[in-house]
Design an enzyme around this catalytic site. Structure first.
Site, mmCIF file in Angstrom:
data_model
loop_
_atom_site.group_PDB
_atom_site.id
_atom_site.type_symbol
_atom_site.label_atom_id
_atom_site.label_comp_id
_atom_site.label_asym_id
_atom_site.label_seq_id
_atom_site.Cartn_x
_atom_site.Cartn_y
_atom_site.Cartn_z
ATOM 1 N N ILE A 196 18.381 2.720 47.788
ATOM 2 C CA ILE A 196 18.447 4.057 47.176
ATOM 3 C C ILE A 196 17.626 4.971 48.070
ATOM 4 C CG2 ILE A 196 16.494 3.561 45.624
ATOM 5 C CD1 ILE A 196 17.883 5.427 43.543
ATOM 6 N N ALA A 197 18.105 6.172 48.280
ATOM 7 C CA ALA A 197 17.344 7.102 49.129
ATOM 8 C C ALA A 197 17.736 8.540 48.797
ATOM 9 C CB ALA A 197 17.619 6.830 50.608
ATOM 10 N N GLU A 256 13.939 -5.216 45.125
ATOM 11 C CA GLU A 256 12.742 -5.499 45.908
ATOM 12 C C GLU A 256 12.267 -4.198 46.540
ATOM 13 O OE1 GLU A 256 15.430 -7.735 47.108
ATOM 14 O OE2 GLU A 256 14.805 -9.417 45.869
ATOM 15 N N ASN A 265 5.255 0.798 49.658
ATOM 16 C CA ASN A 265 6.088 1.951 49.277
ATOM 17 C C ASN A 265 5.738 2.423 47.855
ATOM 18 O OD1 ASN A 265 8.022 3.904 48.960
ATOM 19 N ND2 ASN A 265 9.747 2.633 49.612
ATOM 20 N N TYR A 312 10.309 3.651 40.190
ATOM 21 C CA TYR A 312 10.829 2.530 39.396
ATOM 22 C C TYR A 312 10.011 2.343 38.114
ATOM 23 C CZ TYR A 312 13.128 1.615 43.871
ATOM 24 O OH TYR A 312 13.859 1.750 45.022
HETATM 25 C C1 LIG Z 1 11.971 6.577 46.720
HETATM 26 C C2 LIG Z 1 12.867 7.824 46.739
HETATM 27 C C3 LIG Z 1 14.322 7.363 46.659
HETATM 28 C C4 LIG Z 1 12.538 8.694 45.520
HETATM 29 O O1 LIG Z 1 13.461 9.749 45.505
HETATM 30 P P1 LIG Z 1 13.056 11.194 44.939
HETATM 31 O O2 LIG Z 1 14.318 11.985 44.933
HETATM 32 O O3 LIG Z 1 11.931 11.757 45.691
HETATM 33 O O4 LIG Z 1 12.601 10.787 43.455
HETATM 34 P P2 LIG Z 1 12.265 11.751 42.222
HETATM 35 O O5 LIG Z 1 12.155 13.153 42.681
HETATM 36 O O6 LIG Z 1 13.232 11.410 41.153
HETATM 37 O O7 LIG Z 1 10.834 11.225 41.770
HETATM 38 C C5 LIG Z 1 9.751 11.455 42.630
HETATM 39 C C6 LIG Z 1 8.825 12.560 42.080
HETATM 40 O O8 LIG Z 1 9.588 13.656 41.568
HETATM 41 C C7 LIG Z 1 8.973 14.210 40.408
HETATM 42 N N1 LIG Z 1 9.784 13.980 39.211
HETATM 43 C C8 LIG Z 1 10.967 13.332 39.175
HETATM 44 N N2 LIG Z 1 11.470 13.354 37.919
HETATM 45 C C9 LIG Z 1 10.591 14.035 37.136
HETATM 46 C C10 LIG Z 1 10.552 14.414 35.745
HETATM 47 N N3 LIG Z 1 11.551 14.086 34.902
HETATM 48 N N4 LIG Z 1 9.482 15.113 35.284
HETATM 49 C C11 LIG Z 1 8.485 15.443 36.126
HETATM 50 N N5 LIG Z 1 8.458 15.102 37.446
HETATM 51 C C12 LIG Z 1 9.502 14.417 37.956
HETATM 52 C C13 LIG Z 1 7.709 13.543 40.310
HETATM 53 O O9 LIG Z 1 6.786 14.291 41.048
HETATM 54 C C14 LIG Z 1 7.973 12.197 40.953
HETATM 55 O O10 LIG Z 1 6.791 11.660 41.428
HETATM 56 P P3 LIG Z 1 5.900 10.732 40.501
HETATM 57 O O11 LIG Z 1 6.673 9.468 40.353
HETATM 58 O O12 LIG Z 1 4.655 10.609 41.268
HETATM 59 O O13 LIG Z 1 5.704 11.440 39.207
HETATM 60 C C15 LIG Z 1 12.627 8.701 47.989
HETATM 61 O O14 LIG Z 1 11.247 8.923 48.113
HETATM 62 C C16 LIG Z 1 13.136 8.077 49.267
HETATM 63 O O15 LIG Z 1 14.286 8.274 49.647
HETATM 64 N N6 LIG Z 1 12.266 7.328 49.969
HETATM 65 C C17 LIG Z 1 12.636 6.696 51.216
HETATM 66 C C18 LIG Z 1 13.602 5.562 51.008
HETATM 67 C C19 LIG Z 1 13.008 4.505 50.081
HETATM 68 O O16 LIG Z 1 11.854 4.153 50.202
HETATM 69 N N7 LIG Z 1 13.871 3.982 49.175
HETATM 70 C C20 LIG Z 1 13.463 2.962 48.232
HETATM 71 C C21 LIG Z 1 13.594 1.622 48.862
HETATM 72 S S1 LIG Z 1 13.102 0.339 47.731
#
Ligand SMILES: CC(C)(COP(=O)(O)OP(=O)(O)OC[C@H]1O[C@@H](n2cnc3c(N)ncnc32)[C@H](O)[C@@H]1OP(=O)(O)O)[C@@H](O)C(=O)NCCC(=O)NCCS
Length: 184
Positions: A79-80, A113, A118, A125
């Site tokens: 997921i990304a 996993e 990370n 999650y």
């Molecule tokens: C991990 C990843 C997929 C998360 O995606 P994202 O779009 O940033 O995720 P979200 O925005 O839904 O959530 C992250 C933050 O957004 C905000 N957020 C999301 N939903 C929210 C809600 N309903 N209310 C308030 N804040 C929220 C929060 O700040 C949250 O951070 P927190 O968990 O510290 O509270 C992204 O960081 C990524 O692509 N990383 C690189 C690839 C990776 O590591 N993939 C996972 C491999 S296992």
């Protein structure tokens, strides 16, 4: 309140170049385009989704992820979110839809996993009901890092739909603000 400027759609072979451009920027050990081609055409247990913007000023894909139907367990292999649009709720939105898809396929739980380092992904999650249930030592070939095994022990359609209903107004407000204030 404005509607969301993106829609969830099935990933197709035409999406692979845009997916790869995100992979290159967000993963230290990325999948190849061949892996995606195999996943989309030859793995009957895999299902991939992308978030496509409905506005031309946004990148062609904002976020993506997949689910493998492994008997009664929905495994999330990847997921990304596009690096310029992280922290705006897209990861959670895709994850919830993947979990709903897993539930629809008959899965009762979800697993994945994640690299021990990370913490951003682990927070995502944890926010969506996963818990750490084990460790795979030196799981990642590139740097010998451990993987945490995380499981969401139950997939109940009504609960997942409620989580999506709760997320939606937050996403709408967040994205209305982003589109008003941020240049694209
Ligand atoms: C991990 C990843 C997929 C998360 O995606 P994202 O779009 O940033 O995720 P979200 O925005 O839904 O959530 C992250 C933050 O957004 C905000 N957020 C999301 N939903 C929210 C809600 N309903 N209310 C308030 N804040 C929220 C929060 O700040 C949250 O951070 P927190 O968990 O510290 O509270 C992204 O960081 C990524 O692509 N990383 C690189 C690839 C990776 O590591 N993939 C996972 C491999 S296992």
């Amino acid at each position: 309140m404005t509607d969301l400027p993106f829609v969830l759609d099935a990933m197709t072979l035409d999406d692979i170049p845009a997916v790869m451009s995100i992979e290159r920027r967000v993963f230290s050990s990325m999948w190849s385009s061949g892996i995606y081609r195999h996943e989309l055409t030859a793995n009957p247990w895999s299902h991939y989704r992308v978030l496509r913007p409905t506005r031309p000023d946004l990148p062609p894909i904002l976020a993506y992820g997949g689910v493998w139907q492994m008997d009664r367990s929905a495994h999330i292999p990847t997921i990304a979110t596009h690096p310029d649009y992280q922290g705006r709720g897209l990861g959670g939105y895709v994850l919830l839809h993947l979990l709903l898809l897993g539930e629809k396929l008959g899965c009762h739980e979800a697993t994945l996993e994640v690299r021990a380092s990370n913490h951003v992904a682990q927070r995502l999650y944890l926010r969506y009901g996963f818990e750490v249930v084990g460790i795979r030592y030196r799981y990642y070939n590139d740097n010998g890092e451990d993987a945490l095994i995380m499981t969401r022990p139950s997939l109940v359609r009504e609960e997942l739909q409620m989580e999506l209903r709760r997320l939606r107004p937050w996403l709408q407000a967040r994205w209305a603000n982003i589109l008003q204030t941020e240049p694209h």
